[in-house]
Structure formats: structure tokens, C-alpha cells
Design an enzyme around this catalytic site. Structure first.
Site, PDB file in Angstrom:
ATOM      1  N   ASN A 103      -5.804   4.876  -1.087  1.00  0.00           N
ATOM      2  CA  ASN A 103      -6.036   3.530  -0.558  1.00  0.00           C
ATOM      3  C   ASN A 103      -4.690   2.976  -0.110  1.00  0.00           C
ATOM      4  O   ASN A 103      -3.877   2.578  -0.940  1.00  0.00           O
ATOM      5  CB  ASN A 103      -6.658   2.657  -1.665  1.00  0.00           C
TER       6      ASN A 103
ATOM      7  N   LYS B 131      -4.109   0.334   1.480  1.00  0.00           N
ATOM      8  CA  LYS B 131      -4.125  -1.146   1.501  1.00  0.00           C
ATOM      9  C   LYS B 131      -3.546  -1.648   2.835  1.00  0.00           C
ATOM     10  O   LYS B 131      -3.731  -0.997   3.847  1.00  0.00           O
ATOM     11  CB  LYS B 131      -3.379  -1.704   0.297  1.00  0.00           C
TER      12      LYS B 131
ATOM     13  N   HIS C 279     -13.379  -3.740  -3.898  1.00  0.00           N
ATOM     14  CA  HIS C 279     -12.058  -3.577  -4.533  1.00  0.00           C
ATOM     15  C   HIS C 279     -11.657  -4.906  -5.184  1.00  0.00           C
ATOM     16  O   HIS C 279     -11.959  -5.980  -4.664  1.00  0.00           O
ATOM     17  CB  HIS C 279     -11.028  -3.154  -3.485  1.00  0.00           C
TER      18      HIS C 279
ATOM     19  N   GLU D  39      -9.007  -6.459  -5.265  1.00  0.00           N
ATOM     20  CA  GLU D  39      -8.210  -7.356  -4.418  1.00  0.00           C
ATOM     21  C   GLU D  39      -9.108  -8.144  -3.478  1.00  0.00           C
ATOM     22  O   GLU D  39      -8.830  -9.296  -3.155  1.00  0.00           O
ATOM     23  CB  GLU D  39      -7.143  -6.545  -3.661  1.00  0.00           C
TER      24      GLU D  39
ATOM     25  N   GLU E 133     -11.756   0.914 -11.956  1.00  0.00           N
ATOM     26  CA  GLU E 133     -10.374   0.471 -11.787  1.00  0.00           C
ATOM     27  C   GLU E 133     -10.120  -0.755 -12.662  1.00  0.00           C
ATOM     28  O   GLU E 133     -10.381  -1.889 -12.227  1.00  0.00           O
ATOM     29  CB  GLU E 133     -10.122   0.093 -10.334  1.00  0.00           C
TER      30      GLU E 133
ATOM     31  N   GLY F  97      -1.664  -1.421  -9.597  1.00  0.00           N
ATOM     32  CA  GLY F  97      -0.368  -1.824  -9.066  1.00  0.00           C
ATOM     33  C   GLY F  97       0.592  -2.344 -10.116  1.00  0.00           C
ATOM     34  O   GLY F  97       1.620  -2.938  -9.779  1.00  0.00           O
TER      35      GLY F  97
ATOM     36  N   SER G  59      -2.748   2.701 -11.071  1.00  0.00           N
ATOM     37  CA  SER G  59      -1.421   3.304 -11.308  1.00  0.00           C
ATOM     38  C   SER G  59      -1.488   4.805 -11.576  1.00  0.00           C
ATOM     39  O   SER G  59      -0.758   5.326 -12.421  1.00  0.00           O
ATOM     40  CB  SER G  59      -0.699   2.574 -12.445  1.00  0.00           C
TER      41      SER G  59
HETATM   42  C1  PEP Z   1      -5.972   0.864  -5.780  1.00  0.00           C
HETATM   43  O1  PEP Z   1      -5.510   0.509  -4.735  1.00  0.00           O
HETATM   44  O2  PEP Z   1      -7.193   0.931  -5.903  1.00  0.00           O
HETATM   45  C2  PEP Z   1      -5.068   1.223  -6.872  1.00  0.00           C
HETATM   46  C3  PEP Z   1      -5.582   1.756  -7.945  1.00  0.00           C
HETATM   47  O3  PEP Z   1      -3.728   0.980  -6.703  1.00  0.00           O
HETATM   48  P1  PEP Z   1      -2.528   1.583  -7.588  1.00  0.00           P
HETATM   49  O4  PEP Z   1      -2.725   3.075  -7.643  1.00  0.00           O
HETATM   50  O5  PEP Z   1      -1.290   1.202  -6.832  1.00  0.00           O
HETATM   51  O6  PEP Z   1      -2.604   0.968  -8.938  1.00  0.00           O
END
Ligand code: PEP
Length: 255
Positions: free
Chosen positions: A9, A11, A96, A98, A168, A174, A214
Site C-alpha cells: 500500500n 498510500k 483502510h 486512514e 490491521e 505506521g 509495521s
Molecule cells: C498500511 O498501510 O496498511 C500499513 C499497514 O502501513 P505500515 O506497514 O506502514 O504500518
């Protein structure tokens, strides 16, 4: 057997030229023909076509990060599932955290989007996950359960054949904090059990449930070793070919 899947992803990162270069590096390092996981690149809308061009003819798939539920019309700023199909997308990330946080996407909105995406012939990657406070209050299963039920409301078993669920935990996205393999495995088992209750065991056993939050080369092996974890949704570590390829390449080595 569920084929593992690893989706990057990106983003809101990478202008078109940068996206093309990143995709080219990933293609160069990708060892075709091995029993690798399915790999999906999800660049921003503006780079979908460029990345699609680079991965065309390879085993790597294209995914988008969002879609609207209507197929066309006066919806300024939105992109329809059909538009995504025409630039070569197979997958769409939906719900997601976000988008839930910054764009107030509710389970009802996610539900409308999942229906539209499935009916257009795209495969949804549904994201669910709890906040830190919710975990600390012992409400992880209640929160994740409500998100899954809400997102899938009104969808039949046959419509969910291509569904992927990404667990998640919001506190891990992040932040550099990762759920332990055991914490993630527990929630994945819970989701699989819920799908079995809502539909049946056959669907729940076929459903791919991936972990996000992460994920890095250093922790991915332990996470992917969990029988309930079928791959990863990778944010930060997917923005560089080297780290993303390391995560992908953990699979053929068996750990
Ligand atoms: C994500 O964008 O869904 C995500 C898990 O980001 P990160 O790996 O940076 O935590």
C-alpha cells in the site's frame, strides 16, 4: 491451501515517474516461477496506469487504494470500480483505517463500496482493526466483529469468493509497533470463526486473512509462520524495492 498474498500500500506516495521506477525495481528483483505469494502493488490513482504498464506480463497484480460505490455520474473527485478495471486493477483496498479516520468512512460506506467493487468484478481487500484503547479495554473482538459484519452485510457466500480481509490493528499502522504473531494469530482465528458462523466453514477456510501494521523483513517471517496469517498488507516497507522484495522472498525459503 490458501495462496499467501502480499500487497504493498503505497498510500499518497510516489509521483508517476517514481512509481514507475519502484515498480521496475520490484519486477527486476521478483523471482518468477517460484511458489511465491501473490504480489499486489497499490500505487496512488495517478500512477495506476504507469505501474500497470511495468507489471504487465508479470505475475504481479495491480490494486487501488479506494473506490466509490456508483459506476458513473456527478460525484466530483471520485473513481468508480469500472474505471479501475479499465486501467488493469484486480484488487481494491477498502475501509483502510486512514480512510475511516480522515474521511469518516463508516461500516455502511465500506459495505456499499464492497458491494460495488465485487459486482464490478474486482477483489476487495477489506481492512479492519481496533484502536489501542479498544484493545486495552478488551474490546478487540467486539470492534473487529462489528466491522466485519457491517462491511459484509447483505453479501452472499458466492459473492465473497474473492474477498481478502486485512487485520490491521490501528496502533500498529505506521508506528513501528507490530502485533506479536500470537496477538495477530488470535484475531485472525476470531475472524475466520466469525466467517464460518456467518457463512460456512468452506468459505472461512478458503478466505485469505492478511496482517498489516509495521510489517518489515525483520518481523514478517514470524508473522507469516502463523498458520492463520496468509500474508501481509505492507505500507512503509513497500516503498522501497529492497525491503518489499525481502518480505516477499521470505516465503519460498519456507520461513
Ligand atoms: C498500511 O498501510 O496498511 C500499513 C499497514 O502501513 P505500515 O506497514 O506502514 O504500518
Amino acid at each position: 491451501m490458501r495462496q499467501p498474498i502480499i500487497a504493498g500500500n503505497w498510500k499518497m506516495n510516489k509521483i508517476k515517474q517514481e512509481a514507475r521506477e519502484l515498480a521496475q525495481s520490484i519486477v527486476r528483483g521478483f523471482i518468477a516461477g517460484l511458489p511465491l505469494p501473490e504480489v499486489v502493488l497499490c500505487p496512488p490513482f495517478t500512477a495506476l496506469e504507469a505501474v500497470g504498464g511495468v507489471i504487465s506480463g508479470t505475475e504481479i497484480e495491480l490494486g487501488a487504494q479506494n473506490a466509490f460505490w456508483e459506476s458513473q455520474g456527478a460525484y466530483t473527485g471520485e473513481i468508480s470500480p469500472n474505471m479501475l478495471l479499465t486501467v488493469g486493477c484486480k484488487y481494491v483496498i477498502l475501509g483502510h483505517s486512514e480512510r475511516r479516520k480522515y474521511f469518516s468512512e463508516s461500516d455502511q460506506v465500506v459495505n456499499k463500496k464492497i458491494k460495488a467493487v465485487i459486482h464490478a468484478g474486482l477483489c476487495p481487500i477489506l481492512c479492519v482493526g481496533e484502536r489501542l484503547g479498544e484493545r486495552e479495554e478488551g474490546r478487540t473482538e467486539a470492534v473487529v466483529g462489528e466491522q466485519v459484519r457491517g462491511a459484509l452485510d447483505g453479501l452472499s457466500q458466492s459473492e465473497l469468493k474473492t474477498l481478502v480481509i486485512a487485520y490491521e490493528p490501528i496502533w500498529a499502522i505506521g508506528t513501528g509497533k507490530t502485533a506479536t504473531p500470537q496477538q495477530a494469530g488470535e484475531v485472525h482465528s476470531f475472524i475466520r470463526g466469525l466467517i464460518s458462523d456467518l457463512y460456512d466453514e468452506e468459505l472461512s477456510e478458503k478466505l485469505r486473512i492478511i496482517y498489516g501494521g509495521s510489517v518489515k523483513a525483520e518481523n514478517a517471517g514470524d508473522l507469516f509462520n502463523q498458520p492463520q496469517i496468509d500474508g501481509g498488507l505492507v505500507g512503509g516497507a513497500s516503498l522501497q524495492a529492497e525491503s518489499f522484495l525481502k518480505i516477499i522472498n521470505l516465503y519460498p525459503m519456507g520461513d
